[in-house]
Design a protein around this motif. Structure first.
Motif, PDB file in Angstrom:
ATOM      1  N   ARG A  41      11.547  18.201 -64.417  1.00  0.00           N
ATOM      2  CA  ARG A  41      11.527  18.476 -62.977  1.00  0.00           C
ATOM      3  C   ARG A  41      12.933  18.451 -62.364  1.00  0.00           C
ATOM      4  O   ARG A  41      13.096  18.736 -61.179  1.00  0.00           O
ATOM      5  CB  ARG A  41      10.622  17.464 -62.269  1.00  0.00           C
ATOM      6  CG  ARG A  41       9.142  17.679 -62.607  1.00  0.00           C
ATOM      7  CD  ARG A  41       8.277  16.545 -62.114  1.00  0.00           C
ATOM      8  NE  ARG A  41       8.371  16.352 -60.681  1.00  0.00           N
ATOM      9  CZ  ARG A  41       7.963  15.257 -60.035  1.00  0.00           C
ATOM     10  NH1 ARG A  41       7.441  14.258 -60.702  1.00  0.00           N
ATOM     11  NH2 ARG A  41       8.081  15.166 -58.729  1.00  0.00           N
ATOM     12  N   ILE A  42      13.933  18.121 -63.170  1.00  0.00           N
ATOM     13  CA  ILE A  42      15.320  18.148 -62.693  1.00  0.00           C
ATOM     14  C   ILE A  42      15.787  19.596 -62.719  1.00  0.00           C
ATOM     15  O   ILE A  42      15.600  20.291 -63.728  1.00  0.00           O
ATOM     16  CB  ILE A  42      16.240  17.309 -63.608  1.00  0.00           C
ATOM     17  CG1 ILE A  42      15.782  15.861 -63.664  1.00  0.00           C
ATOM     18  CG2 ILE A  42      17.690  17.417 -63.153  1.00  0.00           C
ATOM     19  CD1 ILE A  42      15.931  15.125 -62.354  1.00  0.00           C
ATOM     20  N   SER A  43      16.403  20.032 -61.639  1.00  0.00           N
ATOM     21  CA  SER A  43      16.902  21.397 -61.593  1.00  0.00           C
ATOM     22  C   SER A  43      18.426  21.401 -61.595  1.00  0.00           C
ATOM     23  O   SER A  43      19.049  20.736 -60.776  1.00  0.00           O
ATOM     24  CB  SER A  43      16.369  22.088 -60.330  1.00  0.00           C
ATOM     25  OG  SER A  43      17.216  23.159 -59.971  1.00  0.00           O
ATOM     26  N   LEU A  44      19.005  22.118 -62.553  1.00  0.00           N
ATOM     27  CA  LEU A  44      20.461  22.265 -62.590  1.00  0.00           C
ATOM     28  C   LEU A  44      20.756  23.750 -62.738  1.00  0.00           C
ATOM     29  O   LEU A  44      20.516  24.339 -63.791  1.00  0.00           O
ATOM     30  CB  LEU A  44      21.053  21.479 -63.765  1.00  0.00           C
ATOM     31  CG  LEU A  44      22.573  21.617 -63.947  1.00  0.00           C
ATOM     32  CD1 LEU A  44      23.323  21.068 -62.746  1.00  0.00           C
ATOM     33  CD2 LEU A  44      23.029  20.912 -65.226  1.00  0.00           C
ATOM     34  N   GLU A  45      21.234  24.349 -61.660  1.00  0.00           N
ATOM     35  CA  GLU A  45      21.489  25.783 -61.698  1.00  0.00           C
ATOM     36  C   GLU A  45      22.853  26.085 -61.113  1.00  0.00           C
ATOM     37  O   GLU A  45      23.124  25.703 -59.963  1.00  0.00           O
ATOM     38  CB  GLU A  45      20.406  26.523 -60.906  1.00  0.00           C
ATOM     39  CG  GLU A  45      19.643  27.496 -61.773  1.00  0.00           C
ATOM     40  CD  GLU A  45      18.216  27.697 -61.267  1.00  0.00           C
ATOM     41  OE1 GLU A  45      17.919  28.824 -60.878  1.00  0.00           O
ATOM     42  OE2 GLU A  45      17.442  26.715 -61.261  1.00  0.00           O
ATOM     43  N   ASP A  46      23.694  26.773 -61.894  1.00  0.00           N
ATOM     44  CA  ASP A  46      25.043  27.126 -61.449  1.00  0.00           C
ATOM     45  C   ASP A  46      25.781  25.920 -60.901  1.00  0.00           C
ATOM     46  O   ASP A  46      26.438  25.994 -59.866  1.00  0.00           O
ATOM     47  CB  ASP A  46      24.985  28.215 -60.361  1.00  0.00           C
ATOM     48  CG  ASP A  46      24.382  29.501 -60.912  1.00  0.00           C
ATOM     49  OD1 ASP A  46      23.599  30.140 -60.180  1.00  0.00           O
ATOM     50  OD2 ASP A  46      24.687  29.841 -62.066  1.00  0.00           O
ATOM     51  N   GLY A  47      25.642  24.802 -61.585  1.00  0.00           N
ATOM     52  CA  GLY A  47      26.375  23.606 -61.182  1.00  0.00           C
ATOM     53  C   GLY A  47      25.800  22.891 -59.978  1.00  0.00           C
ATOM     54  O   GLY A  47      26.426  21.975 -59.444  1.00  0.00           O
ATOM     55  N   VAL A  48      24.616  23.288 -59.529  1.00  0.00           N
ATOM     56  CA  VAL A  48      23.981  22.605 -58.389  1.00  0.00           C
ATOM     57  C   VAL A  48      22.765  21.824 -58.891  1.00  0.00           C
ATOM     58  O   VAL A  48      21.890  22.371 -59.556  1.00  0.00           O
ATOM     59  CB  VAL A  48      23.543  23.617 -57.299  1.00  0.00           C
ATOM     60  CG1 VAL A  48      22.838  22.877 -56.167  1.00  0.00           C
ATOM     61  CG2 VAL A  48      24.759  24.368 -56.763  1.00  0.00           C
TER      62      VAL A  48
END
Lengths: 342, 126
Positions: free
Chosen positions: A149-156
């Motif tokens: 459930r952790i979201s890591l997208e483009d450094g965000v």
């Protein structure tokens, strides 16, 4: 008054020699000891540029700690954990480490979860105020353990409200990797890092022989075995590192993310030998949770590392890659040693 | 105006001191075991364990209270501590440089340098 010239010359020469001796006898090996990431770190480097590289390494450690600390209110991880589910941009290092960690969690499939922090805290391992949590409190907290459930997208980074990330299981290993990158580009040819018990090496010893790394005896004062390595990280996880006893039962800090309770897989400690400290760090925790059989299966399917397992039954299990470089030591010399092959 | 004899004796004494100093410095890497006591990263004192004849103890104050340090010939330990986890006390004696004694709550580190270490081990993973 007259003092003979030869005598005064000899005196002057000896005084000068006394000043020069330390650097002459010291050679090219330098060591720095410091306190960081809640532990003692000792960095030793030999070769061109060692001193400067060690200074840079100290600064790097401080910087990484300020980014990654789960308790430091100014850290990026803290910000993400307390953002109420809002996205938080990360700096390069944090993003890189988190990506590695999340990939490993996915690859390992359950035995490692960087969101297990609220459960670890409920047991008191974060504060030293140890307690056995109530069952319903634990079930509630387990709802918050899910790295998918952790979201890591483009450094965000987005951490869902109520969940908390902790990179403690991989931070030291990642730090070691970054330090060795720095050393390599500085011309250092031989180095030994002891980051709170995580050992990482660059090259061989200055005399060309392999580094001899002992494995702490989990139940005694000495060592259970020794492994000879060059350019490898040697990282151990074991329940004996941090535990408490209540009503005759021992509870340790390595929590099984599936149950929310200390992992009881029949192992006293797991030591990983790998090229990467981050990998070694993560796998040592994960394989402790998995136990001997699952660890062997995982190794066969994935490879890319070696391990040494010390079992509660006294058996020592190693992967075949370590057959020539590992030997039992001291009180463990007569224990059963099994070698796992593909 | 001091006599020549005075100056001769003084020079001889200085000579002896610098000879001794050179000798000690050049040989300082073999056989000694210095225990360095750090508090909050600052070196408080260095104890040459190889020259200790009678046991003695001293205390160090930190954020979490007091550590009592016991020194014996060739070894050193934390005999008492006010910290909650007591890891430093449980660690017991150290007599070589492979593992330091650490009390994190009190920011205390006791590290032995010098060659008094098992010469077949470079580090301990734990």
């Amino acid at each position: 008054m007259k003092v003979s010239v030869p005598l005064s010359a000899l005196l002057a020469l000896l005084l000068l020699a006394s000043c020069a001796a330390p650097s002459a006898a010291g050679g090219q090996s330098h060591t720095v000891t410091l306190l960081a990431m809640d532990t003692v770190m000792e960095l030793t480097a030999s070769g061109e540029g060692s001193e400067a590289a060690l200074e840079e390494a100290s600064a790097l450690i401080a910087r990484l700690e300020s980014l990654l600390s789960v308790t430091d209110e100014d850290s990026e991880i803290y910000a993400a954990n307390h953002s109420g589910g809002a996205p938080v941009p990360l700096s390069g290092d944090t993003a890189r480490l988190l990506e590695q960690a999340l990939d490993l969690c996915g690859d390992i499939g359950g035995a490692l979860d960087v969101t297990v922090y609220p459960v670890v805290r409920a047991w008191g391992f974060t504060t030293g105020r140890y307690q056995v949590p109530e069952e319903d409190a634990l079930s509630g907290l387990l709802q918050l353990v899910d790295h998918t459930r952790i979201s890591l997208e483009d450094g965000v980074l987005t951490v869902p409200d109520g969940m908390e990330l902790d990179l403690g299981a991989v931070a030291k290993g990642y730090t070691g990797d970054r330090i060795l990158d720095l050393f390599r580009s500085s011309g250092v040819t031989s180095a030994l890092l002891d980051l709170g018990g995580n050992l990482q090496t660059l090259g061989a010893k200055p005399d060309g022989s392999p580094w001899r790394i002992a494995i702490q005896d989990p139940v005694g004062e000495g060592y259970a075995g020794v492994v000879e390595v060059e350019n490898k990280a040697v990282i151990t996880s074991g329940g004996y590192e941090r535990y408490f006893e209540e009503d005759g039962v021992v509870y340790w800090h390595i929590i099984d993310p599936a149950t929310g309770c200390p992992a009881r897989s029949g192992l006293l400690s797991v030591t990983i030998v790998a090229d990467s400290g981050a990998l070694g760090d993560a796998l040592s925790t994960a394989l402790f949770v998995m136990g001997r059989e699952r660890a062997g299966d995982y190794w066969r399917s994935r490879g890319g590392f070696d391990f040494i397992l010390l079992g509660e039954d006294g058996t020592v299990t190693i992967t075949e890659g370590l057959e020539d470089s590992f030997s039992l030591y001291g009180d463990w010399s007569d224990h059963e040693l099994e070698v796992i092959r593909r | 105006m001091k006599s020549t004899k005075f100056w001769a004796v003084l020079i001889a004494a200085l000579l002896a001191v610098s000879l001794a100093a050179s000798f000690l410095l050049l040989n300082s890497r073999s056989g000694s075991a210095d225990a360095a006591v750090y508090q909050n990263g600052e070196l408080l004192r260095t104890i040459d364990l190889s020259r200790v004849t009678a046991p003695y103890s001293f205390t160090v104050d930190g954020p979490a209270g007091v550590n009592a340090i016991l020194v014996e010939p060739g070894r050193i330990c934390v005999s008492h501590a006010d910290c909650p986890d007591q890891i430093c006390v449980h660690q017991g004696w150290i007599s070589n440089s492979v593992v330091p004694i650490v009390c994190l709550p009190n920011q205390l580190v006791i590290q032995i340098t010098g060659s008094a270490r098992p010469n077949d081990i470079d580090g301990v993973t734990k």
